[in-house]
Write an enzyme that holds these catalytic residues in place. Sequence first.
Site, PDB file in Angstrom:
ATOM      1  N   LYS A  82       0.825  -1.189  -0.255  1.00 39.53           N
ATOM      2  CA  LYS A  82      -0.165  -0.004   0.318  1.00 39.53           C
ATOM      3  C   LYS A  82       1.333   1.153  -0.233  1.00 39.53           C
ATOM      4  O   LYS A  82       1.956   1.097   1.102  1.00 39.53           O
ATOM      5  CB  LYS A  82      -0.771  -0.151   1.230  1.00 39.53           C
ATOM      6  CG  LYS A  82      -1.919   1.170   1.132  1.00 39.53           C
ATOM      7  CD  LYS A  82      -3.063   1.705   0.629  1.00 39.53           C
ATOM      8  CE  LYS A  82      -3.342   3.036   0.781  1.00 39.53           C
ATOM      9  NZ  LYS A  82      -3.844   3.738  -0.168  1.00 39.53           N
TER      10      LYS A  82
ATOM     11  N   CYS B 150      -0.262  11.441  -5.892  1.00 37.65           N
ATOM     12  CA  CYS B 150      -0.658  12.435  -4.126  1.00 37.65           C
ATOM     13  C   CYS B 150      -1.008  13.834  -4.612  1.00 37.65           C
ATOM     14  O   CYS B 150      -0.562  14.352  -5.452  1.00 37.65           O
ATOM     15  CB  CYS B 150       0.808  12.511  -3.879  1.00 37.65           C
ATOM     16  SG  CYS B 150       2.183  12.953  -4.746  1.00 37.65           S
TER      17      CYS B 150
HETATM   18  C1  LIG Z   1      -5.526   9.246  -4.127  1.00 38.36           C
HETATM   19  C2  LIG Z   1      -4.492   9.327  -3.119  1.00 38.36           C
HETATM   20  C3  LIG Z   1      -5.485   9.681  -1.503  1.00 38.36           C
HETATM   21  C4  LIG Z   1      -3.963  10.649  -2.840  1.00 38.36           C
HETATM   22  C5  LIG Z   1      -3.262   8.392  -3.156  1.00 38.36           C
HETATM   23  C6  LIG Z   1      -3.950   7.043  -2.854  1.00 38.36           C
HETATM   24  C7  LIG Z   1      -4.611   6.296  -3.571  1.00 38.36           C
HETATM   25  C8  LIG Z   1      -6.340   6.225  -3.305  1.00 38.36           C
HETATM   26  C9  LIG Z   1      -6.749   6.547  -1.780  1.00 38.36           C
HETATM   27  O1  LIG Z   1      -5.860   5.984  -0.826  1.00 38.36           O
HETATM   28  O2  LIG Z   1      -7.753   6.874  -1.825  1.00 38.36           O
HETATM   29  N1  LIG Z   1      -7.470   5.927  -4.295  1.00 38.36           N
HETATM   30  C10 LIG Z   1      -6.572   5.184  -5.521  1.00 38.36           C
HETATM   31  O3  LIG Z   1      -7.499   4.940  -6.425  1.00 38.36           O
HETATM   32  N2  LIG Z   1      -5.455   5.641  -5.763  1.00 38.36           N
HETATM   33  C11 LIG Z   1      -4.312   6.309  -5.024  1.00 38.36           C
HETATM   34  O4  LIG Z   1      -3.507   6.652  -5.688  1.00 38.36           O
END
Ligand SMILES: CC(C)(C)CCc1c(C(=O)O)[nH]c(=O)[nH]c1=O
Length: 310
Positions: free
Chosen positions: A44, A129
Site C-alpha cells: 500500500k 499524491c
Molecule cells: C488519491 C490519493 C489519496 C492522493 C492517493 C492514494 C490513492 C487512493 C486512496 O488511498 O484513496 N486511491 C486510489 O485509487 N489511488 C490512489 O493513488
Amino acid sequence: VSMQAEIAGISFDNLLLNAAGIRCSTVQDLNSILTSEAGGVVTKSATVEERAGNESPRMRALPLGSINSMGLPNHGFDYYMAYVLKAQSAGYNNVILSVAGLSPADDLLMLREIQQSGFDGLVELNLSCPNVKGKPQVGYDFAAVEQLLGEIFKFFDKRLGLKLPPYFDLTQFDEMAAIINQYPVTYVNSINSIGNGLVIDPVTETAVIKPKGGFGGLGGEYAKPTALANVRGFRQRLKPEIQMIGTGGIKSGMDVFEHVLCGADLVQIGTAFGSEGTPIFDRISQELQDIMIEKGYRRLADFRGKLKTL
Ligand SMILES: CC(C)(C)CCc1c(C(=O)O)[nH]c(=O)[nH]c1=O
C-alpha cells in the site's frame, strides 16, 4: 510457456502483481500475496506518518468495477520500510515499496530515507499524491513533476518506478513522456484509478461512498480502455530502457494479454484482486498460458508491444 518477466535486472517468475492499495496494507496481506502464485508484491502506498484514512463507506465494489476514496490509510513509511528490508534479507527481491507523500516534500523525505537504507529493490512513487492547495494532483501538474524528478535524481540512485494517473489527451502523453525521458526512471506504471467518478444508488438517491460527496477513483472494467491507451501511449513515447507496468481493468488472462500487446512488462491487478483474493493469480496465470498456447507464443517477448493497427 513462460510468464517470466524482468524489470531492471530483477526477474519475476510471473508477470502478475497486485496493484498498490488493495489488500496490501498489513504484513499478513503482503505475505499472503508473496506466497501466492503472484510474481511479487506491492505495498500500500506509504505516507510518512500512519494514517486512518477517510470515513467509511470509502470503497464500493460494483458490477463493472469499483469506486474508492480511501484517503491513503496505511501503517506509515517505517512499517513498510521494515517489511521490505525483512523480505529482502529473507531472499525476496520481488517486493515493490510504494510511496505517496502528502506533498512533494514528503516524497523527497521518504526517498532520502530509502536512499540511505539497505533496500535495493524497486520503489514505486505514486504521482497521484496531492500538491499545494488549489493545484491539481502532482501527476496533472507537469511543472511540479519536472521539479520533483529534478530534485529526486540529485540524490536517488536506486530503481524508481512512477505510478501515473490516466491521461486523456495525446499531448499529455507527449509532455509527460518528454519529461520522464530526461531522467533515469526505471519504469512507468499506468494507470492509477480514473479520478473523481460518481456512483449513485438511485433507490436511496444517495452517492455510494461517503468521502468527497461521493467522488472517487474508478477501477475495474470502467478503466480498461483508458489503461490500455496509456500503456500503449507511453510505450510508444518512452525510451526503450524505461519499462512499463500495465494496471487497470485486468480480471482475465485475455486482459493481461492485451496489456502485454500494448507494451507491458509486468501487470498489476487491483479491483479484481480485491474481490477474488489470491486465487485470482492462479486463475489468470492458467488463462494466459492457455491463450499463449492457443496462439503459439512461448514467451511474453513473442508478442509484447506487438499490437497491430488497421
Ligand atoms: C488519491 C490519493 C489519496 C492522493 C492517493 C492514494 C490513492 C487512493 C486512496 O488511498 O484513496 N486511491 C486510489 O485509487 N489511488 C490512489 O493513488
